[in-house]
Design a protein around this motif. Sequence first.
Motif, PDB file in Angstrom:
ATOM      1  N   THR A   1       0.810  -1.206   0.000  1.00 57.11           N
ATOM      2  CA  THR A   1       0.000   0.000   0.000  1.00 57.11           C
ATOM      3  C   THR A   1       0.846   1.260   0.000  1.00 57.11           C
ATOM      4  OG1 THR A   1      -1.667  -1.226   1.224  1.00 57.11           O
ATOM      5  CG2 THR A   1      -1.895   1.167   1.144  1.00 57.11           C
ATOM      6  N   GLY A   2       1.892   1.305   0.839  1.00 59.47           N
ATOM      7  CA  GLY A   2       2.708   2.500   0.919  1.00 59.47           C
ATOM      8  C   GLY A   2       3.390   2.814  -0.387  1.00 59.47           C
TER       9      GLY A   2
ATOM     10  N   SER B   1       0.907   3.985  -3.093  1.00 54.09           N
ATOM     11  CA  SER B   1       0.512   5.388  -2.959  1.00 54.09           C
ATOM     12  C   SER B   1       1.569   6.309  -3.549  1.00 54.09           C
ATOM     13  CB  SER B   1       0.283   5.732  -1.488  1.00 54.09           C
ATOM     14  OG  SER B   1      -0.774   4.961  -0.947  1.00 54.09           O
ATOM     15  N   GLU B   2       2.835   5.958  -3.329  1.00 58.96           N
ATOM     16  CA  GLU B   2       3.923   6.765  -3.881  1.00 58.96           C
ATOM     17  C   GLU B   2       3.930   6.688  -5.405  1.00 58.96           C
ATOM     18  OE1 GLU B   2       7.535   5.454  -2.125  1.00 58.96           O
ATOM     19  OE2 GLU B   2       6.971   6.046  -0.081  1.00 58.96           O
TER      20      GLU B   2
END
Length: 204
Positions: free
Chosen positions: A13-14, A17-18
């Motif tokens: 997820t992280g 998002s980036e």
Amino acid sequence: MPPDLDPPRPDTTGAESEWIAAAQAGDRSAFERVAAAYYERLFRWLYHLTRDRHRAEDLTQETFLKALAAIASFRAGSNFRAWLFRIGHNNFVNLKRSERKSPQQPSEDLPAPDTAAGPLATAADREALEKVAKAIRQLPTDFRMALMLKAEEGMNYREIAAVMGITEETARWRVFKARQKLMKMLSPDLFPDADVDKDGTPNE
């Protein structure tokens, strides 16, 4: 997709998002990484709906092209997978509309992609898997669509509702009815001792 890309798992997820933020800023390679993470899963779902490998490939590519064109409008922090599958859903609906104007028979002579993961893998032998696949193909499209999002993608009912443009309760009902219909079709052959009510609903 570029062959040298190593597709990451979609649950990062992280990083996702980036990548999305970078794609919104115009970084095409960042979008390619997001696309690589979802390409096979989106294709597999669309294949189950179209039952035609070439159409599924076309729809998948069209979905990513539209997603790229609209990436700037994606709201940061919202569910990208549901947003992407919603575009795929709309493309599939448009395809079915065009087919009603010019009917064509879906191709049945190509092998399905590997879908052994998930609940369908409980039927171990080839004959059973073929019966399951045949039963799924006989489901109404809306039921089949909801079931595959649940079984293959592991989406919750809120996500399924977002993809299909329906209420969460309707999504839950469609998955339930799809499973019920499958039990009716499969239980005599695959689960002869299954504890199933007369309407096809498994007893708890």
